[in-house]
Design a protein around this motif. Structure first.
Motif, PDB file in Angstrom:
ATOM      1  N   SER A  37      -3.044   0.525  -3.708  1.00 45.13           N
ATOM      2  CA  SER A  37      -2.508  -0.735  -3.194  1.00 45.13           C
ATOM      3  C   SER A  37      -2.634  -1.788  -4.283  1.00 45.13           C
ATOM      4  O   SER A  37      -3.374  -1.623  -5.265  1.00 45.13           O
ATOM      5  N   LYS A  41       0.789   5.661   0.179  1.00 49.88           N
ATOM      6  CA  LYS A  41       0.059   6.901   0.442  1.00 49.88           C
ATOM      7  C   LYS A  41       1.026   8.059   0.222  1.00 49.88           C
ATOM      8  O   LYS A  41       2.121   8.082   0.793  1.00 49.88           O
ATOM      9  N   THR A  96       0.844  -1.204   0.000  1.00 49.64           N
ATOM     10  CA  THR A  96       0.000   0.000   0.000  1.00 49.64           C
ATOM     11  C   THR A  96       0.875   1.248   0.000  1.00 49.64           C
ATOM     12  O   THR A  96       1.881   1.315   0.723  1.00 49.64           O
ATOM     13  N   THR A 108      -3.919   7.444  -2.477  1.00 57.34           N
ATOM     14  CA  THR A 108      -3.574   6.131  -1.924  1.00 57.34           C
ATOM     15  C   THR A 108      -3.837   5.068  -2.988  1.00 57.34           C
ATOM     16  O   THR A 108      -4.818   5.145  -3.743  1.00 57.34           O
TER      17      THR A 108
END
Length: 217
Positions: free
Chosen positions: A186, A137, A135, A184
């Motif tokens: 992922s 961000k 992930t 964000t």
């Protein structure tokens, strides 16, 4: 009977002398074979006094310098030997300067906050891969890139392999692109069939000055 006076008596400056001493005051000459009175006549034909040569200085400075150089070489050899005999790092352990965190924990690389889950084996079409979900961000003020090829897997045997996309096209694979500020994303990254037993996942982008991040148990 009167002795006739010498025509040179009383005139010492006119008395000729060859290899003899000049007359004294009053026309008197020292007797032959006797040295002149001390301090009255200059010394003739006297060899000059030559001072003895100065003693040669010992080359102690050169010896000290050579001793220091030898000591430095010995210390360097001993240090290199100690490094060579040191125990190797455990397989999967991060190198010096790398960040090391537990699986699932968030770590920072530049403006990106990143995490990686513990690897799991995924079998599709009879092929097994070790896969991890990562992930991103973006906490910065400009876009940041992400790419599945920035990741690597490490096995307990110490084999490090580059990650790639899953075999299963339907799986949520991590793509590559630019992440906007505050955004964000992922996705799943996987190893090849020979890299199924994985104990470490590393984020090591090729074009970055940040230290790599390694996730382990």
């Amino acid at each position: 009977m009167t002795t006739p006076q010498s025509p040179y008596q009383g005139h010492p400056q006119q008395q000729p002398y060859y290899g003899q001493y000049p007359p004294q005051q009053g026309g008197q000459y020292p007797p032959q074979g006797y040295p002149p009175p001390q301090g009255q006549y200059p010394q003739y034909n006297q060899a000059p006094q030559i001072p003895p040569p100065a003693p040669k200085k010992k080359r102690t400075g050169l010896k000290v310098t050579l001793g220091i150089l030898v000591a430095i070489v010995v210390i360097a050899i001993a240090t290199a030997s100690g490094d060579a005999n040191a125990a190797p790092a455990a397989a999967g352990a991060p190198a010096s300067g790398d960040q090391s965190v537990k699986f699932g924990q968030e770590a920072t690389s530049g403006d990106l906050a990143i995490s990686a889950s513990a690897p799991e084996q995924v079998t599709e079409f009879g092929m097994t891969q070790a896969c991890s979900t990562v992930t991103y961000k973006n906490n910065g003020s400009s876009p940041a890139s992400f790419n599945p090829f920035d990741w690597k897997f490490t096995t307990p045997a110490g084999v490090e392999a580059s990650a790639s996309i899953p075999f299963n096209a339907g799986a949520k694979a991590l793509n590559s692109g630019q992440l906007a500020p505050g955004g964000t994303t992922s996705g799943m990254i996987c190893g090849d069939q020979q890299t199924t037993d994985v104990n470490a996942v590393k984020y090591a982008p090729s074009f970055s000055f940040s230290d790599p991040i390694t996730w382990t148990n």
